[in-house]
Each structure stands twice: as structure tokens, then as C-alpha cells.
Write an enzyme that holds these catalytic residues in place. Sequence first.
Site, mmCIF file in Angstrom:
data_model
loop_
_atom_site.group_PDB
_atom_site.id
_atom_site.type_symbol
_atom_site.label_atom_id
_atom_site.label_comp_id
_atom_site.label_asym_id
_atom_site.label_seq_id
_atom_site.Cartn_x
_atom_site.Cartn_y
_atom_site.Cartn_z
ATOM 1 N N ASP A 32 -41.337 -23.484 -46.503
ATOM 2 C CA ASP A 32 -41.104 -24.808 -46.618
ATOM 3 C C ASP A 32 -39.419 -24.880 -46.414
ATOM 4 O OD1 ASP A 32 -39.657 -23.747 -48.623
ATOM 5 O OD2 ASP A 32 -40.349 -24.614 -50.355
ATOM 6 N N LYS A 76 -48.682 -24.278 -44.522
ATOM 7 C CA LYS A 76 -48.023 -23.985 -45.487
ATOM 8 C C LYS A 76 -48.771 -24.221 -46.834
ATOM 9 C CE LYS A 76 -45.538 -26.599 -48.065
ATOM 10 N NZ LYS A 76 -44.532 -27.751 -48.375
#
Length: 211
Positions: A137, A119
Site C-alpha cells: 500500500d 493488494k
Amino acid sequence: MDAKVQQTIDILAEEFPEPKSELNFNSPFELLVAVILSAQCTDKRVNIVTPKLFAVADDAFSMSQLDLSVIEDIIHPCGFYHNKALFISNMSKDLVERFNGEVPSDIDSLRTLAGVGRKTANVVYAVGFGGQAIAVDTHVFRVANRLGLVHANNVYDTEKQLMNVLPHDKWSDCHHYLLLHGRYVCKARNPQCGKCPLTHLCEYYAKGEEN
Ligand code: SF4
């Protein structure tokens, strides 16, 4: 592209005409550090802490020289400060050892950096270098699944499915759209469906799960 996906993108583009990160940074290195700090922490709090940290060390060389305790003391308000200090320190040392202190601009190299997850690498690639990537997220995961853009049980599958349904040149914008919509409207515990322009497109709303 699917009509529902197109409508969703169009509506979110109107809602968030300037899709961009709310983290403050002056270089890819500062962005990388800020994204590491933003895990389980608000961007607002990260933006209060990072000027203090970057006043002491604003590049990989100087950060790699700092004692962990110095980093920990400064980033303490961001939470999980032991782990985050270690990630920042290890990432800085890795940058010095393998990339002459420069943050690499390609996503594969970013993903190999010590202390940098998928991420984080995706955010830095998209926000720092203008690449196309979908960083998933907690907000992106929740909103994409509630809307029914994807049907996934984890962030990795969510990213893969979003890459399939969203046009490549919109990946980074859509990351911001979904994140901002999740942060301000489609909140985890109390989604603001009454204020949401996507009710007619939303599987979660259609099932009446907002009640
Ligand atoms: S209608 Fe409700 S659940 Fe669906 S996206 Fe909007 S705020 Fe989220």
C-alpha cells in the site's frame, strides 16, 4: 540474506512485536469487505463502519442481495462510497456464483474476484489465511523505497523487489512492519526521523532528505 535487510527486520520486529492488521473482522468475508473499505480511509474509521454493515449483511449471500443504495448509505463515511459499494456488491455476487459464497483461501483465486485488486487479495491471503504475501500500500511503498530496501517507481515493482530481498517466511510480518512504521513513524509528509531506530540504515536519511 543481506545484512542490512536482516538488521532492518530485527529492529522493526522489536518496534512492532505483534505485527497484525488493525482492522476488526470475524471471518475472511468480513476481512475482505474491510480491506476494500480501507482504501483511502483509516482503519479506525473502517472499524466504526463495518459493525453497522455486518449487522445488515455479514456473508456473501446476504450482501449480494442488498441494494447498492443500502450499502452506500452505511459505508458513506469511508469515502469513495459509490465505487466501494459496487466493489463489495460485485465481489459478493462473484463469491456466490463461483465459490458457493466462500472466500477462497488460495491467492490465485482471490486475485480473480470481481472488485478485488492485487493488494487486497494479498492482505486477505496473509491476514485471513496465514499465507505469506506482501501487500504494497502507500505506506509499504514509501517506507521500502525510503529505506532503500527497493528502488521502484510503482507498487507492483516494489512488491516484486521486496519478494526478492525478504525471506519468504517473513513476507507477511514485513508487510505489517513496513505498514505500521509508515503509519506511525515514517509518515508521508513529515517523517519522524528523530524517533526512528532505522536512521543508520536509511538511504533517505543519509541523503538528508528529511530536512
Ligand atoms: S530515518 Fe526517517 S525516512 Fe528513514 S525510515 Fe526512519 S523515519 Fe523514515
